[in-house]
Design a protein around this motif. Structure first.
Motif, PDB file in Angstrom:
ATOM      1  N   LEU A 113       0.807  -1.250   0.068  1.00 34.66           N
ATOM      2  CA  LEU A 113      -0.054   0.092   0.015  1.00 34.66           C
ATOM      3  C   LEU A 113       0.711   1.351  -0.105  1.00 34.66           C
ATOM      4  O   LEU A 113       0.718   2.182  -0.888  1.00 34.66           O
ATOM      5  CB  LEU A 113      -0.880   0.007   1.205  1.00 34.66           C
ATOM      6  CG  LEU A 113      -1.646   1.222   1.442  1.00 34.66           C
ATOM      7  CD1 LEU A 113      -2.483   1.575   0.398  1.00 34.66           C
ATOM      8  CD2 LEU A 113      -2.599   1.031   2.640  1.00 34.66           C
ATOM      9  N   GLN A 114       1.879   1.247   0.937  1.00 33.99           N
ATOM     10  CA  GLN A 114       2.664   2.360   0.976  1.00 33.99           C
ATOM     11  C   GLN A 114       3.475   2.741  -0.669  1.00 33.99           C
ATOM     12  O   GLN A 114       3.644   3.914  -0.811  1.00 33.99           O
ATOM     13  CB  GLN A 114       3.759   2.285   1.922  1.00 33.99           C
ATOM     14  CG  GLN A 114       4.510   3.471   2.394  1.00 33.99           C
ATOM     15  CD  GLN A 114       5.850   3.712   1.478  1.00 33.99           C
ATOM     16  OE1 GLN A 114       6.227   2.986   0.931  1.00 33.99           O
ATOM     17  NE2 GLN A 114       5.926   5.115   1.513  1.00 33.99           N
ATOM     18  N   ARG A 115       3.894   1.799  -1.323  1.00 33.19           N
ATOM     19  CA  ARG A 115       4.455   1.828  -2.587  1.00 33.19           C
ATOM     20  C   ARG A 115       3.601   2.429  -3.493  1.00 33.19           C
ATOM     21  O   ARG A 115       3.761   3.222  -4.162  1.00 33.19           O
ATOM     22  CB  ARG A 115       4.979   0.604  -2.975  1.00 33.19           C
ATOM     23  CG  ARG A 115       6.215   0.027  -2.342  1.00 33.19           C
ATOM     24  CD  ARG A 115       6.823  -0.868  -2.988  1.00 33.19           C
ATOM     25  NE  ARG A 115       6.331  -2.285  -3.103  1.00 33.19           N
ATOM     26  CZ  ARG A 115       6.259  -3.159  -2.164  1.00 33.19           C
ATOM     27  NH1 ARG A 115       7.058  -3.135  -1.151  1.00 33.19           N
ATOM     28  NH2 ARG A 115       5.435  -4.489  -2.390  1.00 33.19           N
ATOM     29  N   ALA A 116       2.220   1.897  -3.471  1.00 34.12           N
ATOM     30  CA  ALA A 116       0.965   2.269  -4.329  1.00 34.12           C
ATOM     31  C   ALA A 116       0.705   3.706  -4.025  1.00 34.12           C
ATOM     32  O   ALA A 116       0.542   4.501  -4.696  1.00 34.12           O
ATOM     33  CB  ALA A 116       0.050   1.399  -4.047  1.00 34.12           C
TER      34      ALA A 116
ATOM     35  N   PHE B 241       1.116  -0.032  13.209  1.00 31.58           N
ATOM     36  CA  PHE B 241       1.557   0.385  12.037  1.00 31.58           C
ATOM     37  C   PHE B 241       0.514   0.526  10.994  1.00 31.58           C
ATOM     38  O   PHE B 241       0.917   0.867   9.818  1.00 31.58           O
ATOM     39  CB  PHE B 241       2.787  -0.449  11.309  1.00 31.58           C
ATOM     40  CG  PHE B 241       2.233  -2.019  11.069  1.00 31.58           C
ATOM     41  CD1 PHE B 241       1.666  -2.351   9.841  1.00 31.58           C
ATOM     42  CD2 PHE B 241       2.407  -2.784  11.900  1.00 31.58           C
ATOM     43  CE1 PHE B 241       1.588  -3.785   9.734  1.00 31.58           C
ATOM     44  CE2 PHE B 241       2.220  -4.278  11.865  1.00 31.58           C
ATOM     45  CZ  PHE B 241       1.458  -4.543  10.622  1.00 31.58           C
ATOM     46  N   LEU B 242      -0.535   0.483  11.217  1.00 32.52           N
ATOM     47  CA  LEU B 242      -1.629   0.691  10.332  1.00 32.52           C
ATOM     48  C   LEU B 242      -2.690   1.874  10.710  1.00 32.52           C
ATOM     49  O   LEU B 242      -3.006   1.696  12.096  1.00 32.52           O
ATOM     50  CB  LEU B 242      -2.453  -0.784  10.139  1.00 32.52           C
ATOM     51  CG  LEU B 242      -1.751  -1.776   9.355  1.00 32.52           C
ATOM     52  CD1 LEU B 242      -2.705  -3.059   9.325  1.00 32.52           C
ATOM     53  CD2 LEU B 242      -1.478  -1.352   8.023  1.00 32.52           C
TER      54      LEU B 242
ATOM     55  N   LEU C  82      -9.228   4.028   6.298  1.00 32.91           N
ATOM     56  CA  LEU C  82      -9.163   3.420   5.402  1.00 32.91           C
ATOM     57  C   LEU C  82     -10.406   3.252   4.371  1.00 32.91           C
ATOM     58  O   LEU C  82     -10.294   3.575   3.049  1.00 32.91           O
ATOM     59  CB  LEU C  82      -8.583   1.936   5.694  1.00 32.91           C
ATOM     60  CG  LEU C  82      -7.258   1.648   6.104  1.00 32.91           C
ATOM     61  CD1 LEU C  82      -7.166   0.105   6.647  1.00 32.91           C
ATOM     62  CD2 LEU C  82      -6.372   1.986   5.023  1.00 32.91           C
ATOM     63  N   ASN C  83     -11.779   3.180   5.203  1.00 37.61           N
ATOM     64  CA  ASN C  83     -13.052   3.247   4.624  1.00 37.61           C
ATOM     65  C   ASN C  83     -13.132   4.447   3.777  1.00 37.61           C
ATOM     66  O   ASN C  83     -13.658   4.816   2.635  1.00 37.61           O
ATOM     67  CB  ASN C  83     -14.137   2.987   5.524  1.00 37.61           C
ATOM     68  CG  ASN C  83     -13.956   1.477   6.214  1.00 37.61           C
ATOM     69  OD1 ASN C  83     -13.643   0.699   5.185  1.00 37.61           O
ATOM     70  ND2 ASN C  83     -14.365   1.204   7.052  1.00 37.61           N
ATOM     71  N   ALA C  84     -12.719   5.518   4.734  1.00 41.51           N
ATOM     72  CA  ALA C  84     -13.026   7.087   4.166  1.00 41.51           C
ATOM     73  C   ALA C  84     -12.253   7.578   2.839  1.00 41.51           C
ATOM     74  O   ALA C  84     -12.851   7.841   2.062  1.00 41.51           O
ATOM     75  CB  ALA C  84     -12.829   8.059   5.164  1.00 41.51           C
TER      76      ALA C  84
ATOM     77  N   VAL D  80      -2.318   7.984   3.852  1.00 40.74           N
ATOM     78  CA  VAL D  80      -2.689   7.268   5.325  1.00 40.74           C
ATOM     79  C   VAL D  80      -1.498   6.596   5.939  1.00 40.74           C
ATOM     80  O   VAL D  80      -1.527   6.425   7.046  1.00 40.74           O
ATOM     81  CB  VAL D  80      -4.009   6.332   4.843  1.00 40.74           C
ATOM     82  CG1 VAL D  80      -5.038   7.210   4.459  1.00 40.74           C
ATOM     83  CG2 VAL D  80      -3.274   5.221   3.924  1.00 40.74           C
ATOM     84  N   LEU D  81      -0.542   6.223   5.160  1.00 40.22           N
ATOM     85  CA  LEU D  81       0.634   5.755   5.672  1.00 40.22           C
ATOM     86  C   LEU D  81       1.831   6.507   5.538  1.00 40.22           C
ATOM     87  O   LEU D  81       2.201   6.956   4.540  1.00 40.22           O
ATOM     88  CB  LEU D  81       0.720   4.270   4.892  1.00 40.22           C
ATOM     89  CG  LEU D  81      -0.249   3.217   5.311  1.00 40.22           C
ATOM     90  CD1 LEU D  81       0.136   2.056   4.561  1.00 40.22           C
ATOM     91  CD2 LEU D  81      -0.213   2.804   6.653  1.00 40.22           C
ATOM     92  N   PRO D  82       2.722   6.740   6.755  1.00 38.49           N
ATOM     93  CA  PRO D  82       4.035   6.975   6.564  1.00 38.49           C
ATOM     94  C   PRO D  82       5.062   6.173   5.759  1.00 38.49           C
ATOM     95  O   PRO D  82       4.713   5.302   5.471  1.00 38.49           O
ATOM     96  CB  PRO D  82       4.432   7.203   8.289  1.00 38.49           C
ATOM     97  CG  PRO D  82       3.795   6.172   8.723  1.00 38.49           C
ATOM     98  CD  PRO D  82       2.655   5.948   7.925  1.00 38.49           C
ATOM     99  N   HIS D  83       6.277   6.899   5.555  1.00 42.79           N
ATOM    100  CA  HIS D  83       7.131   6.113   4.697  1.00 42.79           C
ATOM    101  C   HIS D  83       7.673   4.822   5.440  1.00 42.79           C
ATOM    102  O   HIS D  83       8.168   4.027   4.732  1.00 42.79           O
ATOM    103  CB  HIS D  83       8.156   6.922   4.091  1.00 42.79           C
ATOM    104  CG  HIS D  83       7.832   7.920   3.059  1.00 42.79           C
ATOM    105  ND1 HIS D  83       7.393   7.796   1.889  1.00 42.79           N
ATOM    106  CD2 HIS D  83       7.807   9.727   3.418  1.00 42.79           C
ATOM    107  CE1 HIS D  83       6.992   8.799   1.442  1.00 42.79           C
ATOM    108  NE2 HIS D  83       7.382   9.888   2.156  1.00 42.79           N
TER     109      HIS D  83
END
Length: 312
Positions: free
Chosen positions: A177-180, A238-239, A245-247, A291-294
């Motif tokens: 997800l982070q890569r995408a 870490f999530l 995620l839904n929003a 939504v996710l940090p590196h």
């Protein structure tokens, strides 16, 4: 002919062990296949049934990704077959979404034109469904695919899946997800890269939903429910929350539906008022906040605060 005597009852039979978390995950996957077959059998509200079929197929593939540690050829084959079911139904679902997206635009000075377009898109949607059912009456071929996957899953042993392996699968999903997300936020990002970001968001959310359903299943063994709870507790470090995620998934989905309708109007000039209505739709959509940090999805440098996951 001599009478057949009943086999003697073994009074010392060893009771079957309670299902593990892996076993429950396998049953959850089988339930998604049952939904696929049930929805494809429906004779009424078929557009809704197609939508539910595709949702179950996506849930299945998300849950199957949690089983990566099995490393079985049958697992990979099951994922490919269910993916083909979803792709076969994709044009029908897209046609239905286009009609519903047009219906949502029926306001303001162009309301009458949007209504006329909606009616044309519904006729187009129904024609595509009719053609699909002529090619595959009652979706029998697709149902046989789901039945074949169900048979293959019945032969797999999900019991050995360990909680630590499922937690690592969530870490891997977070990394993908982070890569995408990083690709979608680049200045040169394509429409497909945005779509991939949305798919990764949705898949991770569905994986969390799967585990949450197991924790809430009062019929499940307490040990398996505890394992699922511990996985979710550690994954929360870490999530993002499922609500976030839904929003974001919904926001990106709305943008995608609008962009797809705009492309359809440009591609099919026979649709009524296509040029005018196409100009009323936004050409670009603002990029939602990440939504996710590196560092998401990486292994923690220090032990997590939650209790350690059991290995069995």
């Amino acid at each position: 002919m001599p009478a057949v005597r009943p086999a003697p009852t073994c009074v010392n039979a060893i009771p079957a062990p309670p299902p593990t978390l892996g076993t429950l995950l396998g049953r959850w996957l089988q339930a998604q296949l049952d939904i696929i077959e049930q929805q494809l059998r429906r004779r009424t509200h078929r557009h809704g049934a197609i939508h539910e079929t595709r949702k179950a197929a996506r849930r299945f593939r998300a849950g199957l990704e949690l089983c990566a540690a099995l490393n079985d050829d049958a697992v990979a084959a099951a994922g490919r077959r269910v993916r083909r079911i979803g792709r076969k139904l994709s044009p029908l679902r897209d046609a239905h979404v286009a009609a519903e997206t047009a219906a949502a635009q029926r306001k303001g000075p162009l309301a009458a034109r949007w209504r006329e377009l909606q009616q044309a898109l519904r006729r187009r949607r129904d024609t595509l469904l009719h053609q699909a059912l002529q090619a595959d009456p009652a979706f029998r071929r697709l149902r046989r695919q789901a039945q074949r996957v169900r048979t293959e899953l019945d032969a797999l042993d999900f019991a050995p899946l360990e909680p630590k392996q499922l937690l690592q699968a969530l870490r891997d999903s977070a990394a993908r997800l982070q890569r995408a997300q990083r690709a979608a936020q680049a200045a040169s990002a394509t429409v497909e890269q945005r779509h991939r970001w949305r798919r990764r968001l949705r898949r991770l959310r569905q994986q969390l939903d799967c585990l949450q359903q197991i924790t809430a299943d009062e019929q499940a063994p307490a040990a398996a429910r505890q394992d699922a709870t511990l996985i979710l507790t550690q994954a929360a470090e870490f999530l993002p929350a499922a609500e976030r995620l839904n929003a974001l998934t919904d926001e990106l989905g709305g943008q995608q539906d609008s962009a797809n309708l705009r492309r359809l109007l440009r591609r099919e000039p026979a649709l009524p008022h296509g040029d005018e209505l196409c100009r009323s739709l936004p050409r670009k959509h603002p990029l939602p906040q990440a939504v996710l940090p590196h560092t998401a999805g990486r292994r923690p440098k220090s032990p997590p605060r939650a209790p350690a996951l059991p290995s069995g």
